[in-house]
Write an enzyme that holds these catalytic residues in place. Structure first.
Site, PDB file in Angstrom:
ATOM      1  N   CYS A   9      -2.960   0.101   9.986  1.00 14.99           N
ATOM      2  CA  CYS A   9      -3.995  -0.717   9.330  1.00 14.99           C
ATOM      3  C   CYS A   9      -5.007  -1.311  10.288  1.00 14.99           C
ATOM      4  O   CYS A   9      -6.061  -1.763   9.855  1.00 14.99           O
ATOM      5  CB  CYS A   9      -3.370  -1.802   8.484  1.00 14.99           C
ATOM      6  SG  CYS A   9      -2.374  -2.907   9.409  1.00 14.99           S
ATOM      7  N   HIS A  25       0.826  -1.210   0.000  1.00 18.32           N
ATOM      8  CA  HIS A  25       0.000   0.000   0.000  1.00 18.32           C
ATOM      9  C   HIS A  25       0.864   1.266   0.000  1.00 18.32           C
ATOM     10  O   HIS A  25       2.048   1.210   0.341  1.00 18.32           O
ATOM     11  CB  HIS A  25      -0.856   0.052   1.270  1.00 18.32           C
ATOM     12  CG  HIS A  25      -1.955  -0.959   1.318  1.00 18.32           C
ATOM     13  ND1 HIS A  25      -2.220  -1.727   2.422  1.00 18.32           N
ATOM     14  CD2 HIS A  25      -2.884  -1.312   0.386  1.00 18.32           C
ATOM     15  CE1 HIS A  25      -3.253  -2.528   2.185  1.00 18.32           C
ATOM     16  NE2 HIS A  25      -3.671  -2.296   0.958  1.00 18.32           N
TER      17      HIS A  25
END
Ligand code: CIR
Length: 274
Positions: free
Chosen positions: A266, A169
């Site tokens: 996250c 990411h």
């Protein structure tokens, strides 16, 4: 509107018993120890609970081994929550229970507005970085152009695309400490992403570089800064940065979650006050 450095809410979700089957870019050298992962995740949750006004805790969902990585399900910009469509097919259903929880929250937080991405958009919240007025969107293996265009329509003038050349990411190799301080891993691909981000920020914004990739994803909660345990060189630099900003630096051991490509940001969605 800017990065929520002093969030009111932290949204988290329990770690499922099926976590050993979580996705990972590379199979870990040692298998995931689920009990240990649960203890690490519980400690993370307790730390957050100490520093936000309200913890919104959802139960784990056994059919989704990755469900603790709740950051990927929703982005909250100011008082607008945008439900994502996670780019990994096995995770697409994770947003349903988050949508239900946010609808319940809306009953006592009428300012919260709920939006959602629609097909063919795919986007993981790990690809979204908020700094100042800007919302940076990593175009990665999980997040596509359609999602970028839908976000541009929802947040006019605020969205900037950043190609993600390395890592799962956008925030795998970088994160924000505040609206003007971007933390970057010492890495060419991270530098390129950092340059693209800095270009869109006011001139006083700056990058701070740390040698360890896993230490470049930090979690800012109020006057506290959390980093992954076990990276002493990066810790020295982060300690100095935290002191300069009047923040307390803490280390968190998330080794079992790291085996499934989990970073610190996250496992929560920080937002509010609304
Ligand atoms: C996945 O591959 O989707 C999970 N195993 C890891 C997701 C990490 N999410 C994040 O950093 N936002």
């Amino acid at each position: 509107m800017s990065m929520p450095t002093h969030p009111h809410y932290a949204l988290v979700r329990g770690l499922s018993n099926s976590f050993a089957h979580a996705l990972s870019m590379e199979a870990p050298e040692e298998a995931i120890d689920v009990e240990r992962a649960k203890a690490q995740h519980a400690h993370y949750t307790r730390c957050l609970a100490e520093h936000v006004a309200e913890l919104l805790e959802l139960p784990a969902e056994e059919q989704y081994p990755d469900c603790c990585f709740i950051e990927d399900t929703v982005i909250v910009v100011g008082s607008t929550a945008i439900l994502t469509r996670i780019g990994a097919p096995t995770r697409l259903g994770e947003t349903a229970s988050v949508a239900a929880a946010l609808r319940r929250l809306q009953e006592r937080e009428p300012r919260l507005s709920l939006r959602e991405l629609s097909p063919p958009a795919l986007l993981d919240g790990g690809d979204v970085l908020q700094m100042g007025e800007k919302v940076f969107v990593g175009l990665s293996q999980r997040t596509n152009q359609a999602a970028l265009e839908q976000l541009e329509a929802l947040l006019p003038g605020r969205v900037r695309a950043v190609p993600v050349a390395k890592g799962l990411h956008l925030k795998s190799l970088l994160s924000a400490v505040d609206d003007e301080t971007l933390l970057l891993a010492e890495d060419l691909a991270a530098r390129a992403m950092g340059d693209a981000i800095l270009e869109a920020l006011p001139p006083h914004a700056r990058c701070v570089v740390v040698p360890d990739q896993k230490a470049a994803n930090v979690l800012r909660v109020g006057n506290h800064l959390f980093m992954q345990e076990g990276f002493p060189q990066s810790e020295v630099l982060l300690k100095a940065l935290a002191e300069e900003k009047g923040l307390a630096l803490h280390t968190l051991c998330m080794s079992e979650l790291m085996k499934a490509d989990g970073a610190l940001t996250c496992c929560s969605v920080l937002f509010g006050p609304l």
